[in-house]
Structures are given as structure tokens and as C-alpha cells.
Scaffold this active site. Sequence first.
Site, PDB file in Angstrom:
ATOM      1  N   LYS A 165      14.779   2.037   3.432  1.00  0.00           N
ATOM      2  CA  LYS A 165      15.298   1.480   1.905  1.00  0.00           C
ATOM      3  C   LYS A 165      16.566   2.369   1.609  1.00  0.00           C
ATOM      4  O   LYS A 165      17.574   1.969   1.087  1.00  0.00           O
ATOM      5  CB  LYS A 165      14.284   1.264   0.995  1.00  0.00           C
ATOM      6  CG  LYS A 165      14.766   0.737  -0.228  1.00  0.00           C
ATOM      7  CD  LYS A 165      13.592   0.835  -1.267  1.00  0.00           C
ATOM      8  CE  LYS A 165      14.087   0.103  -2.600  1.00  0.00           C
ATOM      9  NZ  LYS A 165      13.049  -0.087  -3.864  1.00  0.00           N
ATOM     10  N   GLU A 219      12.481  11.884   7.946  1.00  0.00           N
ATOM     11  CA  GLU A 219      11.608  11.631   9.210  1.00  0.00           C
ATOM     12  C   GLU A 219      12.496  10.351   9.770  1.00  0.00           C
ATOM     13  O   GLU A 219      12.956  10.514  11.043  1.00  0.00           O
ATOM     14  CB  GLU A 219      10.356  11.247   8.744  1.00  0.00           C
ATOM     15  CG  GLU A 219       9.440  12.060   8.541  1.00  0.00           C
ATOM     16  CD  GLU A 219       9.457  12.191   6.876  1.00  0.00           C
ATOM     17  OE1 GLU A 219      10.309  11.852   6.273  1.00  0.00           O
ATOM     18  OE2 GLU A 219       8.380  12.807   6.399  1.00  0.00           O
ATOM     19  N   GLY A 248       9.129   0.020  -1.766  1.00  0.00           N
ATOM     20  CA  GLY A 248       8.745   0.163  -0.318  1.00  0.00           C
ATOM     21  C   GLY A 248       7.570  -0.415   0.373  1.00  0.00           C
ATOM     22  O   GLY A 248       7.393  -1.199   1.191  1.00  0.00           O
ATOM     23  N   ARG A 249       6.620  -0.056  -0.375  1.00  0.00           N
ATOM     24  CA  ARG A 249       5.380  -0.612  -0.018  1.00  0.00           C
ATOM     25  C   ARG A 249       4.824  -2.066  -0.239  1.00  0.00           C
ATOM     26  O   ARG A 249       4.037  -2.769   0.424  1.00  0.00           O
ATOM     27  CB  ARG A 249       4.082   0.292  -0.550  1.00  0.00           C
ATOM     28  CG  ARG A 249       4.000   0.300  -2.016  1.00  0.00           C
ATOM     29  CD  ARG A 249       3.108   1.330  -2.556  1.00  0.00           C
ATOM     30  NE  ARG A 249       3.239   1.417  -4.227  1.00  0.00           N
ATOM     31  CZ  ARG A 249       4.217   2.148  -4.614  1.00  0.00           C
ATOM     32  NH1 ARG A 249       5.136   2.575  -3.987  1.00  0.00           N
ATOM     33  NH2 ARG A 249       4.256   2.300  -6.142  1.00  0.00           N
ATOM     34  N   GLU A 298      -0.830   5.034  -3.503  1.00  0.00           N
ATOM     35  CA  GLU A 298       0.647   5.324  -3.856  1.00  0.00           C
ATOM     36  C   GLU A 298       1.038   4.462  -5.515  1.00  0.00           C
ATOM     37  O   GLU A 298       1.619   4.984  -6.184  1.00  0.00           O
ATOM     38  CB  GLU A 298       1.429   4.964  -3.268  1.00  0.00           C
ATOM     39  CG  GLU A 298       2.939   5.417  -3.383  1.00  0.00           C
ATOM     40  CD  GLU A 298       3.778   5.149  -2.007  1.00  0.00           C
ATOM     41  OE1 GLU A 298       3.443   5.108  -0.929  1.00  0.00           O
ATOM     42  OE2 GLU A 298       5.025   5.163  -2.431  1.00  0.00           O
ATOM     43  N   HIS A 347     -20.880   3.308  14.207  1.00  0.00           N
ATOM     44  CA  HIS A 347     -21.392   4.270  15.236  1.00  0.00           C
ATOM     45  C   HIS A 347     -20.765   5.599  14.639  1.00  0.00           C
ATOM     46  O   HIS A 347     -20.811   6.774  15.485  1.00  0.00           O
ATOM     47  CB  HIS A 347     -20.893   4.172  16.651  1.00  0.00           C
ATOM     48  CG  HIS A 347     -21.670   2.767  17.068  1.00  0.00           C
ATOM     49  ND1 HIS A 347     -22.762   2.798  17.723  1.00  0.00           N
ATOM     50  CD2 HIS A 347     -21.205   1.485  16.694  1.00  0.00           C
ATOM     51  CE1 HIS A 347     -23.093   1.625  17.771  1.00  0.00           C
ATOM     52  NE2 HIS A 347     -22.144   0.736  17.412  1.00  0.00           N
ATOM     53  N   LYS A 359       9.282  14.400  -0.195  1.00  0.00           N
ATOM     54  CA  LYS A 359      10.946  14.423   0.485  1.00  0.00           C
ATOM     55  C   LYS A 359      11.661  15.580   0.207  1.00  0.00           C
ATOM     56  O   LYS A 359      12.348  16.014   1.209  1.00  0.00           O
ATOM     57  CB  LYS A 359      11.472  12.900   0.137  1.00  0.00           C
ATOM     58  CG  LYS A 359      10.735  11.645   0.429  1.00  0.00           C
ATOM     59  CD  LYS A 359      11.516  10.671   0.233  1.00  0.00           C
ATOM     60  CE  LYS A 359      10.673   9.438   0.892  1.00  0.00           C
ATOM     61  NZ  LYS A 359      11.549   7.901   0.843  1.00  0.00           N
TER      62      LYS A 359
END
Length: 536
Positions: free
Chosen positions: A197, A203, A255-256, A341, A372, A501
Site C-alpha cells: 500500500k 521487507e 491493509g488487512r 491488529e 494431536h 516499521k
Amino acid sequence: MDRHWQALHDHRKAAQGRSILSYFDAPDRARNFSASADGLLLDYSKTAIDEKARDLLLALYEAAGVPARREAMFTGARINETEDRAVLHTALRNPSAPVQLDGEDISAGIAETLNRMRRFAEGVRGGQIAGQGGAYTDVVNIGIGGSDLGPAMAALALAPYRDGPRLHFVSNVDGADIADTLAPLDPERTLIIVASKTFTTIETMTNAKTARDWMAARTREPARQFAALSSATDKITEWGIAEDHAFGFADWVGGRYSIWGPIGLSLMIGIGPERFDEFLAGGAAIDAHFRAAPAAENLPVLLALVGIWHNQICGYPTRAVLPYDNRLARLPAYLQQLEMESNGKRVAMDGRDLDLPSGPVVWGEPGTNGQHAFYQLIHQGTQIVPCEFILAARGHEPDLRHQHLLLMANCLAQSEALMTGRDLEAARKIALKSGASGDDLDRQARHRVFEGNRPSTTLLLEKLTPFTLGQIIALYEHRVFVEGAILGINSFDQWGVELGKELALAVEPLLRGDDAPGHDPSTRRLAEALREMGAD
Ligand code: G6Q
């Protein structure tokens, strides 16, 4: 508001010690404590919510003014006040409906971008938009957080519908991620999509540069192998990606919440524009339901109220998301971001400290694998973990129906066992059978007791399709919105993520051996130790 919270706490206290099973003495509880919408069925009868608790929760919902805030969101008010932004991801899944933002209809722009995405996706799928070595065989989405989790989760969920190029997702700044992903690919037939965005996230931009170097070393025209998705379209051009490979979106897409627009391009390329439309339609169907259905039958509202009951009233600190669907393996991580978030905040919208827990830790894994592993704690640990089961009536493997039956049986058996448990008498019989006797019998039996009374909800769907996946995501988005609105939180900013960030850049000099003032002695010592261990 306080009196609504107090009434809920009082009611909870008065019912302390009562088993969930005993609530089924009321006629037709299983039906009365479930609701459905467009083929989805939510059962919340295996919780300690009774008629009165539900009434009190609904009163809390009304008192918090959630319906007005919901309409403010859908109609373009700037409800993300700390960033001064509207929240209109819902407009992306209903592109033909007019939506006003600051007095202007934004729907034409949304439809235009969607059409550009469709043409691009069709071009890539049909080979008209091709790499230097021919039609693209592989698409690599480079992004992180909201620019990765949505499409990565959905690509896996909808794998049976993929009939386009193979999809890959690179997010971590750990070079292992991109190195392992690119190694087997043919650069001339690989499309790299840089998804960010802001187009500044360290990253993503680091991985994008690595991909560009990789491409430049192997192809004549590396730029041709790239596309980009961002709100900062000027930065895309600066980076050297052609305009016809660039897809912009506005700041009112968080973003999410961004999978519904250009950030979903990789998914659209994989499953095709028509199925992507079905995915959008699933989201839009839940939007319509959320706006129109009465609160007591409204799936996102009910799911939110169950969440409030378990976290803020009962004080259970976590929530497990347990999809009995291997292809929903990334859904817990996706919902973890969505919930934590959005609502992991300590200050309310009006600036005062929040005086309630700000929402649970969300975690989980697909069943039956989790059974399990961590289900031990869920069944017998000292903490109560409310569980959210998700299950489809039909799988995608017609020859393996017997396996799907076993999968469904496991899911239902787990929620049943969590509620009913096993008492000492039954445990004694089992211990006896396994050879225990005399003084040892009771001790052995106690280990085999399950208290039960552990709450869960179950969400049923007919089949995991693009449409139902769209429904599931929108359902959870609105659930998080309702929870946040009840708590008085702005669910749409993320200052804690922004912090991360900035931080790494300040520590980097320490690792290079340069002086970097302002770090604590432990951090300095760890950096020194890494250097002594050969960090480079
Ligand atoms: C999502 C968050 C966060 C964000 C990433 C990537 O709501 O804000 O996960 O999506 O940090 O940001 P960019 O898309 O700007 O690279």
C-alpha cells in the site's frame, strides 16, 4: 454503558457453576441459539449464553450505538479518526452500488480499477500478456501483513479452483523466503507482483529489489516481468514498473481489508475474474445481511457478542479458531491479524484508557491436526479456551467422501466432548479396564476425567467455494468491527504495527559495529554477541 456491562457481570456471577449442558433443558435451545444467512449456519448453543445473557448483550450492542457506526462506515464517514480516513473496503465488493465519499460517487473509479484488473488477469491467464519466455507459468506476490495474508490465505483455500498460473507468496525479510521461492522458477515465465500500500515497507521493498536483481541477472527486459499494487502509484513509476502493470487503490482501504481490491490480483489471476467476482459477491451478501438483519439474527453481531461474552465478561484470554478444512490452514493467521491488529488497543476512541480487556489472543490450526497437539490443553488445561469450529458439509474430493465423513465426525465429536466432558465414574471404568486397581484406581481415574463445560461455536457451510470464502472473510471483518465499536475502539488504525516499521532501522547500525546511541545494555550485548558469532 457501565450499567450494561455491570448487568452482564452480575448475570454471569449469578450463573457461576452452572453447566453449559444444563442450558439444553430449555426447549429447542440448539435451534434458538443458532442463526443462518445465505447458506451459513452459526451455532452458539454450546456456550453459557442463555436468553437473559443474550438480551443483555443485545442491549449493550444497541447502547454502544453500533448500528449508527455501521451505517457511518458503509456511507463513507471518516470513522478511522486517528488517520482521518473513511473505511470503505465494503465498496470494493459491490462495485455497481453508488458510494459517496466527501460528496462524490467513488463507484465508477472502483469499477474501472476492477475492470483493469480483469483485463490484466485475463491477459496473463490467456498468454496475451506474457513474459519474455512465453505465457506466465508462475506468479510471485511480494508483500507482507495485509498485502500478503489475504491473498496467500485465499489462494490456498481456493486451490481447487485455480486454473491459471501457479501462485507463490513471499513476505519475510529473511532471505530464505525469497531464495527458496525463486530458485525453482523460470524467470522468463514468472510474473513478480510487488504488493505494498505504501510502497515503502522495508521487507517488501528489500524482497522486491532482490527479485529485480535476480531477474536482471537472467533476463534482458526485467521490468516487463513485474507488476505492482499500491496507493502510492507515483512510487511504482519511480521504481520502474510500467503504468499498464500498476494498480492503485485509495487510502480508505486498510491493509488487512485489502484483499477485495488490487491486493487480490494474484488470486484473480489464479482463479480467474469470474470466480473472483463470486468471491466479491460472497462478501457483498454478508454486507447486505449485516446491514439488514435484526441484531438477534445477525451473524456478525452474534459472533461479536459471543466474543464479548467470552473475553470481556468471562475473562477467557484467548480464542482458538479451528477450521476442519486443511485448505483453511492460513485462516487462523489471517483472523489473528484481523482481530489483534484491529482491536488490540489500550486507548479508546475518545482518548481515555480502555477499562476493559481489548480483545483476545487469537490462534489456531486446522483440525484434525490440532487434536494431536494442543487440544490436550483445551480439554484438560486450567485455562478455558473458547473454540470456534468451522466445517463444510462437502469436500472437493469426490473419491474421498469417507475421509470427509471422518473429518466432520471429528469436528462434531470435539465440540460435544468439550461441552459434556467425562465424569469420575466413567473415568473409573476406563481406568479399571486399563488395569488400575486398589488405591491406584482413583488416582488413575482422575487423570482421565474431563471437566467439560468448555464453550465453543460452530460455523457450518455447504462447501468452501469462492462465494463462501468471501462470506467467511466479510463475516469476520464485521464481527471485529462490532466488537471494536462496543469497546469504543478505533479498529482501523495500527500504530503498534507502524512502530515495528521504524525500529529495525535504528538497530541495524549496532549489528554493523557502528555506534548507535540510545539502546539499552541488553540489546547492545545481544548485538555484540551476534557479531562475535560471525553475524554478517
Ligand atoms: C494491515 C497493516 C499491515 C500492512 C503491512 C504492509 O492492516 O497495516 O499488516 O498491511 O505492514 O504494509 P504495506 O502494504 O504498506 O507494505
